[in-house]
Every structure is written in C-alpha cells, then in structure tokens.
Design an enzyme around this catalytic site. Sequence first.
Site, mmCIF file in Angstrom:
data_model
loop_
_atom_site.group_PDB
_atom_site.id
_atom_site.type_symbol
_atom_site.label_atom_id
_atom_site.label_comp_id
_atom_site.label_asym_id
_atom_site.label_seq_id
_atom_site.Cartn_x
_atom_site.Cartn_y
_atom_site.Cartn_z
ATOM 1 N N TYR A 151 0.739 -1.311 -0.123
ATOM 2 C CA TYR A 151 0.079 0.099 0.132
ATOM 3 C C TYR A 151 1.010 1.115 -0.063
ATOM 4 C CZ TYR A 151 -3.640 3.110 1.716
ATOM 5 O OH TYR A 151 -4.596 4.268 1.755
ATOM 6 N N LYS A 155 0.807 4.028 -3.035
ATOM 7 C CA LYS A 155 0.580 5.455 -2.721
ATOM 8 C C LYS A 155 1.766 6.380 -2.721
ATOM 9 C CE LYS A 155 -3.917 4.677 -1.611
ATOM 10 N NZ LYS A 155 -5.018 5.203 -2.544
#
Length: 252
Positions: A151, A155
Amino acid sequence: MDLGLKKRIVLVTGGSKGIGKEIARAFVEEGAQVAIAARGLSALEETSNALGGIPFYQGDLTIKAERERIFQKLIDDFGTIDVLVNNVGGSNGSSVEETDLEQFEQAMALNYYSTLHFSKMALEVMKKRQRGAILNITSIFGRESGGKVSYNNSKAAVISFTKALADEAIPYGVRVNGIAPGAILHPTGNWQKRLEADPEGIKAYVKREIPAGRFGKPEEVANVAVFLASEKASWVTGATLQVDGGQSRANF
C-alpha cells in the site's frame, strides 16, 4: 460558500462507500453532476439511491478494458468531464518478506495504474476545453512507513505521479492535486474492523499516534476535495495535502 461547482461533471472512482461516497455526496451538495464507479453492485446501488439516483458504473477498475469502458460510458452519458477523483484503492499483504509478488502487482494495479490510466483519459478531454481538475486520494503512508508495504509503495507512486502530471497539465488549465488522509473511520473500512476486534488497543493507538485525539471522518476529506476541485484553489497544483489531524510525522 458557493464553490462554483454547479453542473460540473464529476467522476469518483471507488465512490460507492467510505471516503469516496462522502466525496460524491459533497459534490452533489455543491450542485455538481456526479457519477460513481466501483466493483460492487449492491454498494453502488445503495449509494446511488442515497444521493438522489446518481449514475453509477460497475466494473473491475484494475482491468484496463474496464476502465476504458467506464470512462467512455461517462463521456457518452455526459459529453465531457470537469473533475476526476481517483479514490479507488485498498491494501493487501503484510511485510515485504511475507507479501507475494502478485500482491504487490495487485496493489499497483488498484492504487496506481487505475489512477494513472483514468488521469490520462481525463486529461485528453480536459485539455481540449482548457480546464479541469484531477484529484488523487493517496495516504500519509505514501510519504512514510506505517501501513502495509504494498500500500505504501503504490500510494508513494501516486504522490510522485500527481506532481509530474500537474506540471504537464497546468499549461492547459488543468490542475492536478492529491489528498493524503490519515486514519479515517467509517463503517466499511479497516479501522472499523480493527476497532471492533481490539477496542482498547485501537483507543491507545489513537491517543498515541493522532495528536487531535480521534479518528478522522470521511466528510473531512470530502470537504478538502471539493475545495481543491473549485476555482477557490486556482493557484494550487501539484500539491498533496495531508488531512490527518496531525498524525503524519513528515515535516514537508
């Protein structure tokens, strides 16, 4: 405050629940014409009904052909796009060692490539009109460690992409910005599940990690989104704003 968003055509990906749903709601309340896209049909139908019957498009946004189909359907239905909100996203895996390569690829497909692809398609339309706004919902963990590594990586890529695209797009009157939320509590999110599983542990986490002393709310992210999409933010481009109650440890 009237943000001047009446009748603007807005697409919110991942708009069926959580932060995306509240962003869609905020644009609807500003008088925009809003459509949402996501994978789950029941959540799309529920949100559409809750927001006055707004259009929705069901599809797997990790798949290139599905993204192209959805974007073309939006153009067929509305004729153009004024605001794109790339909100779809999620996390998987755990540590680098314990996360399979396929999980890294899945995270990039969902969080990064969907943002990249929708942005490219939207920019092509916006350039012709010499106006538009693209908003990418990232995370404070795109700037620092703290979440799941796949993640964080995806991101971080979105934050970097936001600045790169912003510099390319602004000569055509198109602004590109990001929002990096901290821990946001909503009924369908991971924080809610963790709170239910370990109430005392999560309360201790909030006290220790979030200076404001509470979780954020989806509408607090949505309020920033409508501002950044409006002409009130006409001199803001290439920025990724933290919306986190002081949670991030980054000082830039």
